[in-house]
Design an enzyme around this catalytic site. Structure first.
Site, PDB file in Angstrom:
ATOM      1  N   TYR A 132      -3.266   1.875  -4.733  1.00 23.93           N
ATOM      2  CA  TYR A 132      -3.694   1.773  -3.154  1.00 23.93           C
ATOM      3  C   TYR A 132      -1.722   1.479  -3.394  1.00 23.93           C
ATOM      4  O   TYR A 132      -1.632   0.433  -1.944  1.00 23.93           O
ATOM      5  CB  TYR A 132      -4.348   0.614  -3.014  1.00 23.93           C
ATOM      6  CG  TYR A 132      -5.879   0.764  -3.558  1.00 23.93           C
ATOM      7  CD1 TYR A 132      -6.053   1.486  -2.174  1.00 23.93           C
ATOM      8  CD2 TYR A 132      -6.443   0.336  -3.757  1.00 23.93           C
ATOM      9  CE1 TYR A 132      -7.760   2.073  -2.640  1.00 23.93           C
ATOM     10  CE2 TYR A 132      -8.114   0.827  -4.544  1.00 23.93           C
ATOM     11  CZ  TYR A 132      -8.799   1.512  -2.891  1.00 23.93           C
ATOM     12  OH  TYR A 132      -9.700   2.113  -3.953  1.00 23.93           O
ATOM     13  N   ALA A 133      -0.979   1.652  -3.389  1.00 25.26           N
ATOM     14  CA  ALA A 133       0.454   0.702  -2.835  1.00 25.26           C
ATOM     15  C   ALA A 133       1.391   2.286  -2.393  1.00 25.26           C
ATOM     16  O   ALA A 133       2.098   3.741  -3.253  1.00 25.26           O
ATOM     17  CB  ALA A 133       1.143   1.439  -4.866  1.00 25.26           C
ATOM     18  N   ASN A 134       0.554   2.669  -1.051  1.00 26.01           N
ATOM     19  CA  ASN A 134       1.023   3.334  -0.501  1.00 26.01           C
ATOM     20  C   ASN A 134       1.054   2.145   0.901  1.00 26.01           C
ATOM     21  O   ASN A 134       0.875   1.876   1.481  1.00 26.01           O
ATOM     22  CB  ASN A 134      -0.679   4.267   0.110  1.00 26.01           C
ATOM     23  CG  ASN A 134      -0.381   4.887  -1.174  1.00 26.01           C
ATOM     24  OD1 ASN A 134       0.202   5.228  -2.277  1.00 26.01           O
ATOM     25  ND2 ASN A 134      -2.238   4.591  -1.822  1.00 26.01           N
ATOM     26  N   HIS A 188      12.320   8.536  16.868  1.00 27.60           N
ATOM     27  CA  HIS A 188      11.363   7.104  17.020  1.00 27.60           C
ATOM     28  C   HIS A 188      10.066   8.090  16.844  1.00 27.60           C
ATOM     29  O   HIS A 188       9.430   8.394  17.798  1.00 27.60           O
ATOM     30  CB  HIS A 188      12.402   6.933  18.245  1.00 27.60           C
ATOM     31  CG  HIS A 188      10.971   5.823  18.846  1.00 27.60           C
ATOM     32  ND1 HIS A 188      10.798   5.244  20.276  1.00 27.60           N
ATOM     33  CD2 HIS A 188      10.554   4.721  18.275  1.00 27.60           C
ATOM     34  CE1 HIS A 188      10.298   4.154  20.260  1.00 27.60           C
ATOM     35  NE2 HIS A 188      10.129   3.652  18.622  1.00 27.60           N
TER      36      HIS A 188
END
Length: 138
Positions: free
Chosen positions: A127-129, A20
């Site tokens: 920015y594909a993160n 968690h």
């Protein structure tokens, strides 16, 4: 043999070991991976595998309660923003309740230092993160 959706042994191991609040980053081909953070490199060619394909596979096995994206994705990669956020992340009940945090790209890179692992895709869209934070299934 495992049926899926994640067949990659290191990726399956990391997802299964998340507790968690643990963070798992999924990055484009250019996202720097800090020293000491486990690298799971899936890239084998430009664009392969794509960010959205990897995100979808991970969301099929990981309980996600919240996520962080770079604020720049909204304007500099709007297709990824739309598909990642609206079509995938916000359909998860816990993410819809807890929300998605938008931080600067520099802050997102800093947050990867605390991730259990960074999954490198072959994505060539800047920015594909995303950083996914593990929830609990109960």
């Amino acid at each position: 043999m495992k049926r899926g959706p994640i067949l990659h042994p290191e990726l399956a191991r990391v997802v299964a070991s998340l507790g968690h609040g643990d963070a798992l980053a999924i990055g484009d081909a250019g996202l720097p991976i800090p020293p000491g953070v486990e690298r799971i490199d899936l890239a084998y060619a430009p664009g392969r595998p794509g960010f959205l394909d990897v995100l979808e596979a991970i969301l099929g096995e990981m309980e996600v309660e919240r996520a962080a994206l770079a604020a720049e994705v909204k304007t500099l990669a709007p297709a990824v923003f739309s598909e990642a956020l609206q079509a995938r992340l916000l359909t998860l009940p816990k993410v819809a309740r807890r929300g998605v945090e938008f931080v600067s790209h520099e802050e997102l890179k800093r947050l990867t230092r605390e991730a259990r692992a960074v999954v490198r895709t072959g994505e060539f869209t800047p920015y594909a993160n995303v950083i996914l934070f593990s929830g609990v299934v109960f």
